[in-house]
Enzyme design. Sequence first.
Site, PDB file in Angstrom:
ATOM      1  N   CYS A   1     -11.700 -10.065  -0.668  1.00  0.00           N
ATOM      2  CA  CYS A   1     -10.380 -10.364  -0.112  1.00  0.00           C
ATOM      3  C   CYS A   1     -10.598 -11.441   0.945  1.00  0.00           C
ATOM      4  O   CYS A   1     -11.715 -11.864   1.217  1.00  0.00           O
ATOM      5  CB  CYS A   1      -9.725  -9.115   0.447  1.00  0.00           C
ATOM      6  SG  CYS A   1     -10.290  -8.698   2.080  1.00  0.00           S
TER       7      CYS A   1
ATOM      8  N   ARG B   1       2.672  -6.346   4.278  1.00  0.00           N
ATOM      9  CA  ARG B   1       1.763  -5.301   3.827  1.00  0.00           C
ATOM     10  C   ARG B   1       1.569  -4.252   4.921  1.00  0.00           C
ATOM     11  O   ARG B   1       1.301  -3.098   4.631  1.00  0.00           O
ATOM     12  CB  ARG B   1       0.386  -5.895   3.489  1.00  0.00           C
ATOM     13  CG  ARG B   1       0.385  -6.839   2.326  1.00  0.00           C
ATOM     14  CD  ARG B   1      -1.015  -7.165   1.913  1.00  0.00           C
ATOM     15  NE  ARG B   1      -1.785  -5.949   1.688  1.00  0.00           N
ATOM     16  CZ  ARG B   1      -3.062  -5.944   1.340  1.00  0.00           C
ATOM     17  NH1 ARG B   1      -3.699  -7.080   1.192  1.00  0.00           N
ATOM     18  NH2 ARG B   1      -3.711  -4.834   1.133  1.00  0.00           N
TER      19      ARG B   1
ATOM     20  N   ASP C   1      -9.193  -5.011  13.875  1.00  0.00           N
ATOM     21  CA  ASP C   1      -7.805  -5.273  13.464  1.00  0.00           C
ATOM     22  C   ASP C   1      -6.967  -5.838  14.600  1.00  0.00           C
ATOM     23  O   ASP C   1      -5.820  -6.206  14.389  1.00  0.00           O
ATOM     24  CB  ASP C   1      -7.136  -3.996  12.940  1.00  0.00           C
ATOM     25  CG  ASP C   1      -7.737  -3.571  11.623  1.00  0.00           C
ATOM     26  OD1 ASP C   1      -7.449  -2.445  11.179  1.00  0.00           O
ATOM     27  OD2 ASP C   1      -8.517  -4.350  11.051  1.00  0.00           O
TER      28      ASP C   1
ATOM     29  N   LYS D   1      -0.239   2.688   8.924  1.00  0.00           N
ATOM     30  CA  LYS D   1      -0.577   2.324   7.537  1.00  0.00           C
ATOM     31  C   LYS D   1      -1.938   2.912   7.151  1.00  0.00           C
ATOM     32  O   LYS D   1      -2.083   3.531   6.099  1.00  0.00           O
ATOM     33  CB  LYS D   1      -0.635   0.812   7.400  1.00  0.00           C
ATOM     34  CG  LYS D   1      -1.292   0.299   6.119  1.00  0.00           C
ATOM     35  CD  LYS D   1      -1.290  -1.193   5.995  1.00  0.00           C
ATOM     36  CE  LYS D   1      -2.432  -1.873   6.674  1.00  0.00           C
ATOM     37  NZ  LYS D   1      -3.722  -1.891   5.966  1.00  0.00           N
ATOM     38  N   ASN D   2      -2.921   2.761   8.035  1.00  0.00           N
ATOM     39  CA  ASN D   2      -4.292   3.139   7.686  1.00  0.00           C
ATOM     40  C   ASN D   2      -4.563   4.630   7.798  1.00  0.00           C
ATOM     41  O   ASN D   2      -5.663   5.082   7.484  1.00  0.00           O
ATOM     42  CB  ASN D   2      -5.290   2.335   8.532  1.00  0.00           C
ATOM     43  CG  ASN D   2      -5.259   0.858   8.156  1.00  0.00           C
ATOM     44  OD1 ASN D   2      -4.664   0.490   7.134  1.00  0.00           O
ATOM     45  ND2 ASN D   2      -5.852   0.015   8.961  1.00  0.00           N
TER      46      ASN D   2
ATOM     47  N   ARG E   1     -16.256  -7.133   1.168  1.00  0.00           N
ATOM     48  CA  ARG E   1     -15.787  -5.744   1.265  1.00  0.00           C
ATOM     49  C   ARG E   1     -16.235  -4.911   0.058  1.00  0.00           C
ATOM     50  O   ARG E   1     -15.429  -4.387  -0.698  1.00  0.00           O
ATOM     51  CB  ARG E   1     -14.276  -5.705   1.448  1.00  0.00           C
ATOM     52  CG  ARG E   1     -13.876  -6.439   2.712  1.00  0.00           C
ATOM     53  CD  ARG E   1     -12.407  -6.406   2.977  1.00  0.00           C
ATOM     54  NE  ARG E   1     -11.966  -5.074   3.426  1.00  0.00           N
ATOM     55  CZ  ARG E   1     -10.686  -4.818   3.689  1.00  0.00           C
ATOM     56  NH1 ARG E   1      -9.785  -5.755   3.547  1.00  0.00           N
ATOM     57  NH2 ARG E   1     -10.325  -3.616   4.081  1.00  0.00           N
TER      58      ARG E   1
END
Length: 406
Positions: A105, A385, A293, A11-12, A110
């Site tokens: 968030c 997500r 993460d 994803k990243n 952030r």
Amino acid sequence: MQGTVQVSGAKNAALPLLFATLLAPGTHRLSNVPALRDIDTAGKLLTILGGRVERDGDIFTINSDDIRSDEAPYDLVRTMRASVLVLGPLLARVGHARVSLPGGCAIGARPIDLHLKGLEALGAVITLDHGYVEARADRLRGARICFDFPTVGGTENLMMAAVLAEGTTVLENAAREPEIVDLANALVSMGAKISGAGTANVTIEGVSSLHSMQYRVMPDRIEAGTYMVAAAMTGGDIRIIDARLAHMEAFVGKLREAGVEVTEEGETVRVRRVGPIRSINIKTQPHPGFPTDMQAQFMALMTRGDGTSVISETVFENRFMHVCELQRLGADIVINGHVATVKSVAGLCGAPVMATDLRASASLIIAALAAENTTEISRIYHLDRGYEKLEEKLKSLGAMIDRQPD
Ligand code: EPZ
């Protein structure tokens, strides 16, 4: 858990790669793109900006001939803060961008101050009004930029802004994540001149134009790490296809320290729980340190350790939202500022819990796999997500997990 599981594209890595297509006209082709909500959001944003986006399985084709710099609207940016990564490419391609400030968030404020400072150093004029960032630049000029913090998004935004700038840009104290290297490789395949990606000093020599990319997204190291922890938690023996130990040395080192056997067999990694889980300490750091993460997932594992584990979260200011939910399953965790102390317990007991953010969701699933009875996890839209078909992949490894209709 037993069996073999395939890791999807990262994803990243896929998110900045999708936004990098704004830099050059023509038809770009990205493969190994994971099927995730955040990827859908990125596709919507590219369409709003004038891109023509088509998806066929894991392949995205994007035509970027007619990019006009409409704004990245708040209702879209607030659902995915990575949308701010359109700033650099839009400034470089059309000289103008109007992007909603992402807002905070669950895991922290952030801010994007480091992104904006860097863009100003390249000559952009930045104004903030009504919650939007307005950026303008006739032609960006190369500069030396030293980041206060090795920001992943900031490094990506500035790398994408600098590839078409006049002259040379040096990014110092840059982020070193493997996803940065993936983005740099894709940009170089488009004709950019970049050296040092993956180190703290990245040099970008501006070129006058770029052409489209044909690129395959790297595998997702966080998804792979999540399966490794799940196998350790349940006493399993699994194989993970497309896991790259080179992308996750600090994490795998800690897993081995906790008593888990991790071995590489070609393109596959084997993970086996061979004895009791040892309680160990971890401290999250920018890459190549232990990834933030993976902190929530590792904390779930430490609830089954043989003593006390001290977990320090140094990257985000509020990334312990999973702790209260783990406590509902019987975990013994005490938070003191950025440090959580996890004491081992005889076992966890299933209960209704609530997901609060993407990696917290994975942490709750991992804990639930080892808990007595059944655990119901609500708000799993957070999970969707960043994980493609997680419950199906875990079920294929023997987990008893089902998605309940909304
Ligand atoms: C990327 O977020 C990832 N997201 C995050 O993954 C990951 O946790 C994070 O990097 C750290 O590895 C994507 O790649 C889409 P940062 P990013 O800029 O770019 C502060 C997941 O679970 N900071 O390195 O936002 C910031 O507040 C997600 O997949 C500033 O202060 O991370 C944070 O405390 C979660 N000012 C720290 O730096 C800035 O201008 C790290 O942020 C930028 C960042």
